[in-house]
Scaffold this motif. Sequence first.
Motif, PDB file in Angstrom:
ATOM      1  N   UNK A  31       0.813  -1.220   0.000  1.00 49.26           N
ATOM      2  CA  UNK A  31       0.000   0.000   0.000  1.00 49.26           C
ATOM      3  C   UNK A  31       0.845   1.269   0.000  1.00 49.26           C
ATOM      4  N   UNK A  32       2.039   1.177   0.588  1.00 50.55           N
ATOM      5  CA  UNK A  32       2.843   2.408   0.708  1.00 50.55           C
ATOM      6  C   UNK A  32       4.305   2.051   0.899  1.00 50.55           C
ATOM      7  N   UNK A  33       5.149   2.860   0.258  1.00 51.84           N
ATOM      8  CA  UNK A  33       6.586   2.886   0.523  1.00 51.84           C
ATOM      9  C   UNK A  33       6.997   4.357   0.596  1.00 51.84           C
ATOM     10  N   UNK A  34       8.090   4.689   1.267  1.00 52.76           N
ATOM     11  CA  UNK A  34       8.505   6.098   1.377  1.00 52.76           C
ATOM     12  C   UNK A  34       8.587   6.757   0.003  1.00 52.76           C
ATOM     13  N   UNK A  35       7.881   7.869  -0.132  1.00 55.34           N
ATOM     14  CA  UNK A  35       7.888   8.612  -1.373  1.00 55.34           C
ATOM     15  C   UNK A  35       6.787   8.236  -2.336  1.00 55.34           C
ATOM     16  N   UNK A  36       6.036   7.156  -2.052  1.00 56.34           N
ATOM     17  CA  UNK A  36       4.986   6.739  -2.989  1.00 56.34           C
ATOM     18  C   UNK A  36       3.702   7.543  -2.824  1.00 56.34           C
ATOM     19  N   UNK A  37       3.472   8.124  -1.659  1.00 58.90           N
ATOM     20  CA  UNK A  37       2.284   8.942  -1.413  1.00 58.90           C
ATOM     21  C   UNK A  37       2.595   9.916  -0.296  1.00 58.90           C
ATOM     22  N   UNK A  38       2.044  11.130  -0.402  1.00 53.16           N
ATOM     23  CA  UNK A  38       2.339  12.187   0.567  1.00 53.16           C
ATOM     24  C   UNK A  38       1.037  12.739   1.143  1.00 53.16           C
TER      25      UNK A  38
END
Length: 393
Positions: A80-87
Amino acid sequence: MAATTASQPIILHFQNVPRVAGEIIAGTVDLNVALAQQERIEEVRIKFRGAITTRITTQNGQNSTTYGETIPLLHSNKVLWTPGSAFPPPDSHIVSLAFQFQLPANLPPSFHCAARGRGGAISYSLEVVGDRPGIFRTNRRIRRVFSVVPAASQNQLRINDSLRQGWLGPWRDIKRNEQLRQGIWGEYSRAALSLPDLPSFPITTPIPYIIHIVTETKTVDRTEQPADKHGKPLFPVPPAQSVNLQMNLRRTTQVRARTRTSHIDDTFDLQSVRHLPGPPRRRNVEALVDEPVWIPKEDSKDRGFWRRSVHFNSTLEFPYAPTTSAETLNWIYALHFTFPFPGLGNDIKIQFPIHLGPSTACPPPPIGAAGTSNLTYADIPPAGPPPMLDLPP
């Protein structure tokens, strides 16, 4: 929500309702990015799992051996998420991560049974994992168990709708005749149970039933009334109150674990309504007691017998997993009715197998999901699958 998420790096939003096989289930995960960085969470993923698990323990003297088997039904992972993939938005630390997953259409229902030394379950869950690589670090986990029921066919949905509106179809009679004894004399009693004539009964749906109980006294003089001068009624007296009736649903489950097979028997009381919120309550039953009828003998007008009748009218509901045959678990049901009469061995019993089926359609995809077409939530049947009693703990 902001205050709650401020103290937890991950919050799961997932509606806790039974799901239908084939349904697209959806939810969101709120991630506090600032806390995730502090806790060195490098990935957020979601896992969907489903399995049939069985176990059988055998005893040989003081030594015991446990046989276990697991049959996977679901095994899906999604990042669902990795650093930088969604802010998150400029004025927040929270990013909302949506997810959805389609359940296979052929899933068996959620189920569990247990007895001494044996047991089995069919269970489903989702788990959100915040990965924290490194020694001495534990991952952040949120696990949610959810229940699944099979999807009903169009014919099953029509039957379910007919039952809820008031059954106008054919009925089936299950009859039992018994010769009751008081001392050396035998009198007669008949019991008949009437149910809708259906190959399968939908779960969590009121099923109407009618019970007729008819008793005949021994041959007596015409002057001898059903209630004699001492106020003691002539034997056998039909039960006039439903509290004396015993109505049970019995389930027999076959459990297999590797080379071993065993059985588990469960009995459910149908006199109480237990699947609704709050404590169990007694089911409302209407009772109609007929006036005694004098039946003269063919060769004598002064001798004959008294016939007495009572009728009970109510509904039954089966909030249990539909009848299923899975790879290592299969179960069947039988209805058991007992009508008590005075005297040893004088109870009248009616028992017969019944098949339980699903009662809920598979909902269309959520609004906005890919492939939604023209479907909306207005297409979903108004009565979703109610909670069942025998769900995995």
